[in-house]
Design a protein around this motif. Structure first.
Motif, PDB file in Angstrom:
ATOM      1  N   ALA A   1      13.933   6.743  -1.568  1.00 47.25           N
ATOM      2  CA  ALA A   1      13.961   8.132  -1.111  1.00 47.25           C
ATOM      3  C   ALA A   1      12.908   8.374  -0.029  1.00 47.25           C
ATOM      4  N   PHE A   2      11.731   7.768  -0.207  1.00 44.40           N
ATOM      5  CA  PHE A   2      10.677   7.883   0.801  1.00 44.40           C
ATOM      6  C   PHE A   2      11.140   7.277   2.129  1.00 44.40           C
ATOM      7  N   GLN A   3      11.748   6.082   2.070  1.00 46.62           N
ATOM      8  CA  GLN A   3      12.220   5.436   3.294  1.00 46.62           C
ATOM      9  C   GLN A   3      13.266   6.289   3.999  1.00 46.62           C
ATOM     10  N   LYS A   4      14.182   6.876   3.212  1.00 48.43           N
ATOM     11  CA  LYS A   4      15.235   7.713   3.798  1.00 48.43           C
ATOM     12  C   LYS A   4      14.618   8.958   4.450  1.00 48.43           C
ATOM     13  N   ALA A   5      13.674   9.599   3.749  1.00 49.02           N
ATOM     14  CA  ALA A   5      13.035  10.797   4.298  1.00 49.02           C
ATOM     15  C   ALA A   5      12.250  10.468   5.570  1.00 49.02           C
ATOM     16  N   LEU A   6      11.577   9.316   5.561  1.00 50.09           N
ATOM     17  CA  LEU A   6      10.820   8.893   6.744  1.00 50.09           C
ATOM     18  C   LEU A   6      11.759   8.658   7.914  1.00 50.09           C
ATOM     19  N   GLU A   7      12.860   7.991   7.666  1.00 49.30           N
ATOM     20  CA  GLU A   7      13.820   7.716   8.728  1.00 49.30           C
ATOM     21  C   GLU A   7      14.402   9.007   9.290  1.00 49.30           C
ATOM     22  N   ASP A   8      14.769   9.951   8.396  1.00 46.63           N
ATOM     23  CA  ASP A   8      15.324  11.234   8.842  1.00 46.63           C
ATOM     24  C   ASP A   8      14.312  11.999   9.702  1.00 46.63           C
ATOM     25  N   ARG A   9      13.044  11.991   9.275  1.00 42.56           N
ATOM     26  CA  ARG A   9      12.021  12.707  10.023  1.00 42.56           C
ATOM     27  C   ARG A   9      11.820  12.111  11.410  1.00 42.56           C
TER      28      ARG A   9
ATOM     29  N   GLU B   1      11.222  -2.230 -16.952  1.00 45.82           N
ATOM     30  CA  GLU B   1      12.411  -2.160 -16.101  1.00 45.82           C
ATOM     31  C   GLU B   1      12.743  -0.729 -15.700  1.00 45.82           C
ATOM     32  N   VAL B   2      12.605   0.224 -16.636  1.00 47.73           N
ATOM     33  CA  VAL B   2      12.892   1.616 -16.282  1.00 47.73           C
ATOM     34  C   VAL B   2      11.879   2.120 -15.258  1.00 47.73           C
ATOM     35  N   LEU B   3      10.607   1.768 -15.443  1.00 50.77           N
ATOM     36  CA  LEU B   3       9.577   2.200 -14.503  1.00 50.77           C
ATOM     37  C   LEU B   3       9.825   1.596 -13.128  1.00 50.77           C
ATOM     38  N   GLU B   4      10.153   0.295 -13.081  1.00 53.58           N
ATOM     39  CA  GLU B   4      10.424  -0.346 -11.790  1.00 53.58           C
ATOM     40  C   GLU B   4      11.634   0.278 -11.114  1.00 53.58           C
ATOM     41  N   ARG B   5      12.650   0.621 -11.912  1.00 51.40           N
ATOM     42  CA  ARG B   5      13.837   1.227 -11.320  1.00 51.40           C
ATOM     43  C   ARG B   5      13.508   2.595 -10.726  1.00 51.40           C
ATOM     44  N   LYS B   6      12.751   3.408 -11.470  1.00 49.64           N
ATOM     45  CA  LYS B   6      12.382   4.729 -10.966  1.00 49.64           C
ATOM     46  C   LYS B   6      11.503   4.612  -9.719  1.00 49.64           C
ATOM     47  N   ARG B   7      10.595   3.641  -9.748  1.00 48.72           N
ATOM     48  CA  ARG B   7       9.748   3.442  -8.569  1.00 48.72           C
ATOM     49  C   ARG B   7      10.574   2.978  -7.378  1.00 48.72           C
ATOM     50  N   GLY B   8      11.534   2.093  -7.646  1.00 50.54           N
ATOM     51  CA  GLY B   8      12.395   1.625  -6.559  1.00 50.54           C
ATOM     52  C   GLY B   8      13.192   2.758  -5.943  1.00 50.54           C
ATOM     53  N   LEU B   9      13.726   3.645  -6.794  1.00 48.89           N
ATOM     54  CA  LEU B   9      14.490   4.785  -6.285  1.00 48.89           C
ATOM     55  C   LEU B   9      13.593   5.733  -5.499  1.00 48.89           C
ATOM     56  N   ALA B  10      12.362   5.916  -5.991  1.00 46.21           N
ATOM     57  CA  ALA B  10      11.423   6.799  -5.294  1.00 46.21           C
ATOM     58  C   ALA B  10      11.086   6.240  -3.920  1.00 46.21           C
ATOM     59  N   PHE B  11      10.897   4.909  -3.842  1.00 47.63           N
ATOM     60  CA  PHE B  11      10.546   4.326  -2.547  1.00 47.63           C
ATOM     61  C   PHE B  11      11.732   4.379  -1.592  1.00 47.63           C
TER      62      PHE B  11
ATOM     63  N   LYS C   1       0.832  -1.208   0.000  1.00 43.94           N
ATOM     64  CA  LYS C   1       0.000   0.000   0.000  1.00 43.94           C
ATOM     65  C   LYS C   1       0.863   1.252   0.000  1.00 43.94           C
ATOM     66  N   PHE C   2       1.939   1.237   0.781  1.00 46.47           N
ATOM     67  CA  PHE C   2       2.825   2.393   0.809  1.00 46.47           C
ATOM     68  C   PHE C   2       3.539   2.573  -0.538  1.00 46.47           C
ATOM     69  N   ARG C   3       3.929   1.469  -1.137  1.00 44.55           N
ATOM     70  CA  ARG C   3       4.599   1.583  -2.435  1.00 44.55           C
ATOM     71  C   ARG C   3       3.663   2.206  -3.461  1.00 44.55           C
ATOM     72  N   ARG C   4       2.430   1.747  -3.460  1.00 43.29           N
ATOM     73  CA  ARG C   4       1.476   2.325  -4.409  1.00 43.29           C
ATOM     74  C   ARG C   4       1.282   3.812  -4.131  1.00 43.29           C
ATOM     75  N   LEU C   5       1.186   4.158  -2.839  1.00 48.30           N
ATOM     76  CA  LEU C   5       0.988   5.555  -2.464  1.00 48.30           C
ATOM     77  C   LEU C   5       2.145   6.428  -2.948  1.00 48.30           C
ATOM     78  N   VAL C   6       3.369   5.897  -2.828  1.00 47.19           N
ATOM     79  CA  VAL C   6       4.559   6.666  -3.174  1.00 47.19           C
ATOM     80  C   VAL C   6       4.833   6.651  -4.673  1.00 47.19           C
ATOM     81  N   THR C   7       4.555   5.517  -5.348  1.00 52.63           N
ATOM     82  CA  THR C   7       5.070   5.343  -6.704  1.00 52.63           C
ATOM     83  C   THR C   7       4.031   5.338  -7.813  1.00 52.63           C
ATOM     84  N   ASP C   8       2.741   5.321  -7.471  1.00 48.37           N
ATOM     85  CA  ASP C   8       1.737   5.224  -8.548  1.00 48.37           C
ATOM     86  C   ASP C   8       1.767   6.424  -9.489  1.00 48.37           C
ATOM     87  N   GLY C   9       2.214   7.570  -9.004  1.00 50.79           N
ATOM     88  CA  GLY C   9       2.228   8.748  -9.869  1.00 50.79           C
ATOM     89  C   GLY C   9       3.477   8.861 -10.726  1.00 50.79           C
ATOM     90  N   ILE C  10       4.391   7.920 -10.593  1.00 47.56           N
ATOM     91  CA  ILE C  10       5.650   7.996 -11.334  1.00 47.56           C
ATOM     92  C   ILE C  10       5.445   7.493 -12.755  1.00 47.56           C
TER      93      ILE C  10
END
Length: 639
Positions: free
Chosen positions: A611-619, A599-609, A161-170
């Motif tokens: 980044a989300f994990q890193k931002a969440l951890e920092d916060r 593959e390009v879409l999955e890679r971009k989504r993976g990078l976006a997720f 669910k979180f992946r979809r929330l973060v990456t569906d717009g990519i």
């Protein structure tokens, strides 16, 4: 065998492949089932705290034990794995914390639907779960409890669910696809010279002045460690084995006592071709059916089954021509089993539909249930009986030797050898770091040798050759090595140093000459090297035994005729010039577009997720909701 067998490995692959694969966790999560609910905070040593949830040393140890039991990692990497497991567990807690804050949850109905997908065999005709089979199936096939299994499902769905929330717009642009297409498909051919210091050492002859100077500069490096001359007595297992005889009557008695071991059930040796349909639409399934029918026609018209499997099958067994080996009843999905056991040896099935797709099955051999006769298995009975008897004789002798040494550890080794029929031998002087091949290079023996006083004998030590008793015959103390004593080491080190410097110098000189316009082949020859030409390769390729396309990334940015900078490869050097470039064929873009897009879409989504994990951890750190104490993992890996 994927797509056929219904054993533990298959379910583990399904569970971790579908849940963790979809949510994109690292490889460790494929190997480690999650902790059971209710275990949080059970241990006192907290290594991380996320909100009111804890990760403990016990949690990390539990996960490591699961991996260790499956033999999935070398023990010396335990500390690294512990750190990775901690990272994964913290990320899991962070997701759960954020889900609670945002009101995101996974319903029981969602969990139930996913379980039905994973375990269709426990679903009753009316759609309900057969609870009597559910727990036993999860335990037998996934090797975890029902709460653990359901926790795994719930965690996977939550992260989905979180992946979809973060990456569906990519999305990706045509330029993204063109860049990836070019990156994958442009190729180069190189003229190159590979310069290795080891090839230059023979040309280096240091004189006595250089050798003496090198020794004096580096005297501290030339300490001679303590060495010991070792005498040892060996109870040779091979000699004991040759003395052991097992009678025919003993073999027959063992055969009769274990008759059930030699019962062979009904079984068939099969190969198959699988065209997968799992997850496809009805229209796509129909296309797969047509393709499968075409492959079946080819097989029935005399096409070589092994070649057809390698070409068309979507099962890992394709690499072996579809060969699955011998299968027993109850080992495969029902549709596959019914077809396989109904066919005669050498025959071919029609299309067989299972939950995995369409199978074409060939029976290579077939055996009816029977008991193997005594003459067929007697040799297999003899070997373990001999080994068992040898072990007993050896262990009895070792106990008696140990008792004798306990009475006096200064008993003469020769006396022990006469009493217990030991073979006596002596080693050369050996240091603690030297190999001791005659005794199996055993660490235990090395420690015994260097702890003994002269004249003392060790307790019996088990080795691959048998039991050994050792004694330190002579001790040569550690000391500063005189030049005459360690001259060969000094010369070898000096030659290695000079050849390394020479390799770099030659590479730089050759590169300068080529960039100045001299032909690579001619310049290389004048310096004593041979220029070679590579095959054409892409970034995913390589110059065999020299360098990978990744290491040669800069070369793909050069024009034909351009020379690159000398490339260090460890101590070796590569000097190269682009001989030819092969641009991507635009006609191939359409063929690759679907795969590129995925593959390009999955890679971009993976990078976006990420980044989300890193931002969440920092916060969470900034808010004081995340605290970590990784120093408490120092006990892992012997640290």
């Amino acid at each position: 065998m994927g797509g056929v067998f219904q054993d533990k490995k298959v379910l583990v692959r399904i569970v971790f492949g579908l849940v963790v694969g979809v949510i994109g966790l690292s490889m460790l999560m494929y190997l480690v089932p999650p902790q059971a609910p209710g275990t949080e905070g059970a241990a006192s040593d907290t290594v991380a705290q996320v909100g009111d949830q804890s990760v403990t040393v016990a949690d990390v140890r539990e996960q490591l034990n699961q991996i260790e039991q499956s033999g999935q990692f070398p023990k010396q990497l335990e500390a690294l794995y512990a750190q990775q497991i901690l990272k994964q567990l913290v990320q899991q807690k962070e997701i759960e914390y954020e889900a609670k804050r945002l009101g995101i949850r996974v319903s029981d109905e969602e969990v139930s639907e996913r379980i039905k997908l994973f375990l269709p065999t426990v679903i009753n005709p009316d759609g309900s779960v057969a609870m009597d089979r559910y727990a036993s199936e999860v335990q037998a096939r996934a090797r975890m409890s029902v709460p653990q299994f359901e926790t795994l499902i719930r965690q996977g769905l939550l992260e989905e669910k979180f992946r979809r929330l973060v990456t569906d717009g990519i999305s990706i642009t045509p330029a993204d696809l063109q860049d990836e297409f070019r990156y994958r498909n442009e190729k180069i051919k190189l003229d190159y010279v590979y310069i290795k210091p080891e090839d230059l050492e023979a040309k280096i002859s240091p004189d006595e002045v250089e050798i003496k100077a090198a020794y004096e500069r580096n005297q501290a490096n030339y300490q001679v460690p303590e060495r010991r001359v070792v005498r040892y007595g060996l109870l040779d297992m091979n000699q004991v084995r040759q003395s052991v005889q097992i009678s025919e009557d003993e073999l027959k008695a063992a055969y009769q006592q274990n008759l059930q071991k030699y019962e062979v059930p009904n079984r068939v040796h099969v190969a198959h071709i699988l065209l997968r349909t799992a997850g496809k639409t009805d229209a796509e399934v129909e296309e797969v059916r047509k393709k499968a029918e075409d492959v079946l026609k080819q097989a029935k018209k005399g096409g070589k089954f092994e070649d057809l499997a390698k070409k068309y099958s979507e099962d890992p067994s394709k690499d072996k021509g579809g060969d699955l080996g011998w299968i027993l009843q109850g080992q495969t999905v029902a549709e596959f089993e019914k077809a396989a056991f109904s066919l005669t040896k050498g025959s071919l099935s029609d299309l067989v539909r299972s939950q995995f797709g369409f199978h074409i099955i060939k029976v290579l051999d077939k055996e009816s249930a029977h008991t193997k006769p005594f003459d067929e298995v007697k040799d297999s009975i003899r070997t373990p009986m001999v080994l068992q008897r040898v072990d007993k004789l050896e262990n009895d002798a070792a106990d008696q030797m140990a008792s004798a040494v306990r009475r006096s550890n200064r008993t003469a080794l020769d006396d022990l050898a006469r009493q217990f029929h030991l073979n006596i031998a002596e080693t050369r002087p050996v240091a603690m770091s030297d190999p001791l091949l005659e005794l199996g290079n055993s660490k235990e023996i090395k420690e015994a040798i260097f702890h003994l006083q002269t004249g003392e004998v060790s307790q019996p030590i088990r080795t691959d050759r048998g039991y050994v008793i050792v004694t330190a015959q002579e001790v040569q103390k550690a000391h500063q090595g005189a030049l005459a004593e360690i001259r060969d080491r000094v010369v070898a080190d000096l030659k290695q140093q000079k050849s390394t410097e020479m390799a770099r110098g030659k590479a730089e000189e050759l590169s300068r000459r080529v960039k100045a316009g001299e032909k690579l082949q001619a310049a290389a020859k004048s310096l004593g090297f041979e220029a070679k030409t590579s095959d054409t390769f892409a970034r995913t390729g390589s110059i065999s035994s020299v360098a990978s396309g990744r290491q040669l990334a800069d070369a793909f940015g050069l024009k034909a005729g351009d020379a690159g900078a000398p490339l260090p490869l460890g101590a070796n050097w590569l000097v190269y010039q682009v001989a030819a470039r092969e641009e991507p064929n635009p006609a191939d873009f359409e063929k690759q577009q679907k795969e590129l897009t995925t593959e390009v879409l999955e890679r971009k989504r993976g990078l976006a997720f990420q980044a989300f994990q890193k931002a969440l951890e920092d916060r969470l750190k900034q808010e004081g909701k995340l605290k970590q104490m990784p120093d408490r993992l120092k006990g892992f890996g012997g640290a």
